[in-house]
Write a protein that holds these residues in place. Sequence first.
Motif, PDB file in Angstrom:
ATOM      1  N   ASP A  95      25.542  36.290  41.015  1.00  0.00           N
ATOM      2  CA  ASP A  95      25.158  36.602  42.392  1.00  0.00           C
ATOM      3  C   ASP A  95      26.095  35.956  43.419  1.00  0.00           C
ATOM      4  OD1 ASP A  95      24.252  34.107  41.690  1.00  0.00           O
ATOM      5  OD2 ASP A  95      22.383  34.239  42.804  1.00  0.00           O
ATOM      6  N   ALA A  96      27.290  35.560  42.995  1.00  0.00           N
ATOM      7  CA  ALA A  96      28.269  34.972  43.912  1.00  0.00           C
ATOM      8  C   ALA A  96      28.897  36.060  44.771  1.00  0.00           C
ATOM      9  CB  ALA A  96      29.350  34.225  43.150  1.00  0.00           C
ATOM     10  N   THR A  97      29.194  35.715  46.011  1.00  0.00           N
ATOM     11  CA  THR A  97      29.848  36.634  46.922  1.00  0.00           C
ATOM     12  C   THR A  97      31.327  36.759  46.596  1.00  0.00           C
ATOM     13  OG1 THR A  97      28.288  35.988  48.643  1.00  0.00           O
ATOM     14  CG2 THR A  97      30.269  37.110  49.364  1.00  0.00           C
ATOM     15  N   TYR A  98      31.965  35.636  46.268  1.00  0.00           N
ATOM     16  CA  TYR A  98      33.391  35.622  45.938  1.00  0.00           C
ATOM     17  C   TYR A  98      33.668  34.524  44.919  1.00  0.00           C
ATOM     18  CZ  TYR A  98      38.462  35.850  46.635  1.00  0.00           C
ATOM     19  OH  TYR A  98      39.813  35.996  46.450  1.00  0.00           O
ATOM     20  N   VAL A  99      34.473  34.833  43.907  1.00  0.00           N
ATOM     21  CA  VAL A  99      34.805  33.883  42.844  1.00  0.00           C
ATOM     22  C   VAL A  99      36.326  33.831  42.712  1.00  0.00           C
ATOM     23  CG1 VAL A  99      34.498  33.314  40.397  1.00  0.00           C
ATOM     24  CG2 VAL A  99      32.684  34.494  41.634  1.00  0.00           C
ATOM     25  N   PHE A 100      36.869  32.645  42.485  1.00  0.00           N
ATOM     26  CA  PHE A 100      38.320  32.491  42.422  1.00  0.00           C
ATOM     27  C   PHE A 100      38.695  31.318  41.520  1.00  0.00           C
ATOM     28  CE2 PHE A 100      36.395  30.434  46.015  1.00  0.00           C
ATOM     29  CZ  PHE A 100      36.901  29.136  45.989  1.00  0.00           C
ATOM     30  N   LEU A 138      41.494  25.068  34.258  1.00  0.00           N
ATOM     31  CA  LEU A 138      41.561  25.111  35.716  1.00  0.00           C
ATOM     32  C   LEU A 138      40.170  25.277  36.316  1.00  0.00           C
ATOM     33  CD1 LEU A 138      44.683  27.423  36.119  1.00  0.00           C
ATOM     34  CD2 LEU A 138      44.587  24.939  36.138  1.00  0.00           C
ATOM     35  N   PRO A 139      39.935  24.674  37.480  1.00  0.00           N
ATOM     36  CA  PRO A 139      38.624  24.808  38.124  1.00  0.00           C
ATOM     37  C   PRO A 139      38.367  26.238  38.588  1.00  0.00           C
ATOM     38  CG  PRO A 139      39.951  23.073  39.163  1.00  0.00           C
ATOM     39  CD  PRO A 139      40.827  23.794  38.217  1.00  0.00           C
ATOM     40  N   ILE A 140      37.099  26.535  38.733  1.00  0.00           N
ATOM     41  CA  ILE A 140      36.663  27.829  39.265  1.00  0.00           C
ATOM     42  C   ILE A 140      35.862  27.546  40.528  1.00  0.00           C
ATOM     43  CG2 ILE A 140      35.279  29.898  38.844  1.00  0.00           C
ATOM     44  CD1 ILE A 140      35.681  29.312  35.822  1.00  0.00           C
ATOM     45  N   GLY A 141      36.177  28.246  41.589  1.00  0.00           N
ATOM     46  CA  GLY A 141      35.429  28.124  42.833  1.00  0.00           C
ATOM     47  C   GLY A 141      34.571  29.353  43.040  1.00  0.00           C
ATOM     48  N   ALA A 142      33.439  29.165  43.683  1.00  0.00           N
ATOM     49  CA  ALA A 142      32.553  30.297  43.966  1.00  0.00           C
ATOM     50  C   ALA A 142      31.866  30.088  45.306  1.00  0.00           C
ATOM     51  CB  ALA A 142      31.514  30.451  42.860  1.00  0.00           C
ATOM     52  N   VAL A 143      31.767  31.181  46.046  1.00  0.00           N
ATOM     53  CA  VAL A 143      31.045  31.172  47.313  1.00  0.00           C
ATOM     54  C   VAL A 143      29.792  32.005  47.105  1.00  0.00           C
ATOM     55  CG1 VAL A 143      31.116  31.767  49.759  1.00  0.00           C
ATOM     56  CG2 VAL A 143      33.209  31.027  48.603  1.00  0.00           C
ATOM     57  N   PHE A 144      28.640  31.354  47.258  1.00  0.00           N
ATOM     58  CA  PHE A 144      27.357  32.032  47.153  1.00  0.00           C
ATOM     59  C   PHE A 144      26.812  32.227  48.565  1.00  0.00           C
ATOM     60  CE2 PHE A 144      27.999  29.983  43.116  1.00  0.00           C
ATOM     61  CZ  PHE A 144      27.486  30.873  42.181  1.00  0.00           C
ATOM     62  N   SER A 146      45.424  42.715  44.492  1.00  0.00           N
ATOM     63  CA  SER A 146      45.748  41.503  43.739  1.00  0.00           C
ATOM     64  C   SER A 146      44.572  40.535  43.744  1.00  0.00           C
ATOM     65  CB  SER A 146      46.987  40.840  44.349  1.00  0.00           C
ATOM     66  OG  SER A 146      47.213  39.584  43.777  1.00  0.00           O
ATOM     67  N   GLN A 147      43.922  40.370  44.913  1.00  0.00           N
ATOM     68  CA  GLN A 147      42.778  39.469  45.006  1.00  0.00           C
ATOM     69  C   GLN A 147      41.612  39.978  44.173  1.00  0.00           C
ATOM     70  OE1 GLN A 147      42.349  39.327  49.272  1.00  0.00           O
ATOM     71  NE2 GLN A 147      43.541  37.446  49.442  1.00  0.00           N
ATOM     72  N   ASP A 148      41.369  41.288  44.170  1.00  0.00           N
ATOM     73  CA  ASP A 148      40.292  41.855  43.352  1.00  0.00           C
ATOM     74  C   ASP A 148      40.554  41.606  41.866  1.00  0.00           C
ATOM     75  OD1 ASP A 148      38.992  42.733  45.605  1.00  0.00           O
ATOM     76  OD2 ASP A 148      39.628  44.833  45.401  1.00  0.00           O
ATOM     77  N   LYS A 149      41.805  41.795  41.455  1.00  0.00           N
ATOM     78  CA  LYS A 149      42.163  41.582  40.058  1.00  0.00           C
ATOM     79  C   LYS A 149      41.961  40.117  39.673  1.00  0.00           C
ATOM     80  CE  LYS A 149      46.063  42.325  36.937  1.00  0.00           C
ATOM     81  NZ  LYS A 149      47.470  42.747  36.845  1.00  0.00           N
ATOM     82  N   GLU A 150      42.387  39.217  40.535  1.00  0.00           N
ATOM     83  CA  GLU A 150      42.223  37.790  40.259  1.00  0.00           C
ATOM     84  C   GLU A 150      40.746  37.388  40.257  1.00  0.00           C
ATOM     85  OE1 GLU A 150      44.573  35.605  39.234  1.00  0.00           O
ATOM     86  OE2 GLU A 150      45.842  37.389  39.201  1.00  0.00           O
ATOM     87  N   GLU A 151      39.954  38.009  41.142  1.00  0.00           N
ATOM     88  CA  GLU A 151      38.522  37.695  41.160  1.00  0.00           C
ATOM     89  C   GLU A 151      37.861  38.139  39.858  1.00  0.00           C
ATOM     90  OE1 GLU A 151      34.398  38.162  43.715  1.00  0.00           O
ATOM     91  OE2 GLU A 151      36.086  39.463  44.240  1.00  0.00           O
ATOM     92  N   ASN A 152      38.235  39.311  39.361  1.00  0.00           N
ATOM     93  CA  ASN A 152      37.667  39.779  38.094  1.00  0.00           C
ATOM     94  C   ASN A 152      38.001  38.818  36.954  1.00  0.00           C
ATOM     95  OD1 ASN A 152      36.536  42.024  39.301  1.00  0.00           O
ATOM     96  ND2 ASN A 152      38.248  43.364  38.796  1.00  0.00           N
TER      97      ASN A 152
END
Length: 198
Positions: A65-70, A84-90, A44-50
């Motif tokens: 080049d983000a490690t995780y996007v949500f 809606l906002p988008i968060g990203a961890v680089f 579910s998390q992979d699908k939401e990240e895509n």
Amino acid sequence: MDYWSSPIYPLGMGIFKKTDEEKAEKQEKLDDFRQKRQERLAKSQDKEENKAREKARKSGFSVDDATYVFSCLPNDDEKGTLNLPIGAVFIDRVVKFQKRWTGNAIEEISLKSVTSVEVSKGLLPTVTVYASGNTITYKVGVEAQKIASTIRELLPKAIGGAAAIDPVVQVEKLAQLLEKGLLTREEFEKKKKDLLGL
């Protein structure tokens, strides 16, 4: 003969006592259930990240080049939002991007300045990243723990100054994005050349 040890009382007959094999079988079923639940959560998390990566690309927010996007919900103080906002961890920072009526809003904190990461509990968990003089709060769902653990894993590298990007690892991540259709072949080749210094 007292009542507790009589044959008509179930505990006296051993009906509720479990053998070691029964206990082991019950524990195995419980472990299997937990593992399947974790696998469903990860899918579910992979699908939401895509979905979040695709949304970011359409919004003009580069997360290649983000490690995780949500995706997350707007906080109560964020007015005038178009989406809606988008968060990203680089590897070196955390970012929150949002389109607003007044223009794009980007909040960013360098991982070197992060002092702590907090996850609130409740129906809609929030992840708050604290830095000296600054905070970013993400209203998210089941991704909360993954976001916090991703940031916490990257902190020692950023603080220790060892945040050097391994180009091979980054090219592998880009290849995964290419396979998922989140990058075009041209974008992949350009980024690969940049990373490898070609």
